[in-house]
Design an enzyme around this catalytic site. Structure first.
Site, PDB file in Angstrom:
ATOM      1  N   SER A  65       0.980  -1.002   0.014  1.00  0.00           N
ATOM      2  CA  SER A  65      -0.085   0.111  -0.032  1.00  0.00           C
ATOM      3  C   SER A  65       0.984   1.236  -0.083  1.00  0.00           C
ATOM      4  O   SER A  65       1.287   1.412   0.888  1.00  0.00           O
ATOM      5  CB  SER A  65      -1.039   0.005   1.183  1.00  0.00           C
ATOM      6  OG  SER A  65      -1.790  -1.044   1.286  1.00  0.00           O
ATOM      7  N   LYS A 116      -7.194   1.821  -2.615  1.00  0.00           N
ATOM      8  CA  LYS A 116      -6.888   1.391  -1.484  1.00  0.00           C
ATOM      9  C   LYS A 116      -6.749   2.436  -0.342  1.00  0.00           C
ATOM     10  O   LYS A 116      -7.322   2.187   0.763  1.00  0.00           O
ATOM     11  CB  LYS A 116      -5.567   0.614  -1.454  1.00  0.00           C
ATOM     12  CG  LYS A 116      -4.814   0.292  -0.096  1.00  0.00           C
ATOM     13  CD  LYS A 116      -5.865  -0.847   0.590  1.00  0.00           C
ATOM     14  CE  LYS A 116      -5.108  -1.044   1.975  1.00  0.00           C
ATOM     15  NZ  LYS A 116      -3.932  -1.891   2.086  1.00  0.00           N
ATOM     16  N   LYS A 170       0.733   5.737   8.153  1.00  0.00           N
ATOM     17  CA  LYS A 170       1.121   5.984   6.619  1.00  0.00           C
ATOM     18  C   LYS A 170       0.002   6.073   5.718  1.00  0.00           C
ATOM     19  O   LYS A 170      -0.074   7.098   4.774  1.00  0.00           O
ATOM     20  CB  LYS A 170       2.088   4.887   6.500  1.00  0.00           C
ATOM     21  CG  LYS A 170       2.574   4.980   4.948  1.00  0.00           C
ATOM     22  CD  LYS A 170       1.969   3.830   4.223  1.00  0.00           C
ATOM     23  CE  LYS A 170       2.081   2.637   4.497  1.00  0.00           C
ATOM     24  NZ  LYS A 170       1.405   1.843   3.445  1.00  0.00           N
TER      25      LYS A 170
END
Length: 298
Positions: free
Chosen positions: A101, A176, A244
């Protein structure tokens, strides 16, 4: 019955997600050569029937397909580029599937650099956490070309249940990012409900069971209910990684002019939890932050 041999797979990154995913490919009959930084993870792969490599170059040299599953954009760049990286050592015509990701732009840049080396790329991040990886029920959101997607689909079908080509390079990462926004907001709402219910003296297990049977129900509540009840925050997906991801979605949203008023608040709550030393815990530990705000000792 087809006699076409299965493609040889190189797997780079054998963490919480990568290890069970690579093992599912082994169970399905794929030859998997893996590389990661931790020797115990390499030993685990070998015990499952895979081949442990001593370097990225060794892992990818004979691969038809290279799959990467590492924490963030800097790690993807570190393993992809340079003389010891994937692009300099994989054969022309190979398919590189990055399941990390990362930022959409990193995926776009990687696809462009790979094309110059004759290497095809898909960005294919996943949702479902450690349990989804183990059970092979991940949702896989893919960016790239249709022909490459079609070629990779048998591999994806070993790893997940919901597999969708979302658009060109970077599209998988954009979807995502939206996924991580929804998951974080959902966990935060569940955490607030847990504290509210407990402070009101309600039987928490009964309450969560009935809530999960109605419109308030969700995959998040199904997967994280036991974490909330037992205060078990062993990492399935760490706060550090969700922090993140919230940075990715807030930056990407700013770039396209999309307002994220609730998402921005939750991003700050995730950052706050991380700053308090809970970055290594599962993201269901957002409950700890709500408890602190509500005066509980945690």
């Amino acid at each position: 019955m087809s006699t076409t041999p299965l493609p040889k797979v190189a797997w780079i990154g054998l963490g919480i997600m990568g290890s069970p995913m690579s093992e599912n490919l082994l169970k399905a009959g794929y030859a998997v050569t893996g590389y990661t930084l931790e020797q115990e993870k390499l030993d685990r792969l070998a015990k499952a029937g895979g081949t442990a490599a001593s370097s990225i170059a060794e892992a990818v040299r004979d691969a038809d397909v290279v799959i990467t599953m590492v924490p963030a954009s800097p790690q993807v760049e570190a393993i992809a580029y340079g003389p010891d990286g994937i692009l300099e050592n994989v054969r022309q015509g190979a398919l590189l599937i990055d399941m990390s990701s990362i930022t959409p732009q990193t995926s776009v840049d990687l696809a462009k650099a790979a094309a110059e080396k004759g290497v095809r790329v898909l960005d294919a991040p996943v949702s479902g956490g450690e349990a989804g990886a183990i059970e092979a029920v991940l949702s896989i959101m893919v960016g790239g070309g249709q022909a490459d997607f079609d070629e990779a689909k048998p591999i994806f079908e070993v790893l997940g249940k919901t597999i969708v080509l979302c658009g060109p390079h970077g599209s998988g990462q954009t979807v995502k990012a939206a996924n991580q926004l929804i998951v974080a907001v959902n966990i935060q709402a569940c955490a607030e409900a847990v504290v509210f219910l407990e402070k009101s003296g309600v039987d928490l297990k009964a309450a969560l069971d009935v809530l999960n049977g109605g419109l308030a129900g969700s995959t998040v509540l199904t997967r994280k209910k036991d974490n909330f009840l037992a205060r078990d925050f062993a990492p399935g997906f760490r706060i550090d990684l969700h922090h993140k991801d919230m940075g990715i979605v807030t930056d990407a949203a700013r770039n396209v002019g999309a307002a994220l008023p609730v998402g921005s608040v939750v991003a700050q709550l995730v950052a706050s939890l991380r700053a308090q030393g809970d970055g290594g815990l599962d993201h269901s530990a957002l409950l700890r932050a709500v408890e602190r705000l509500s005066g509980a000792q945690v």
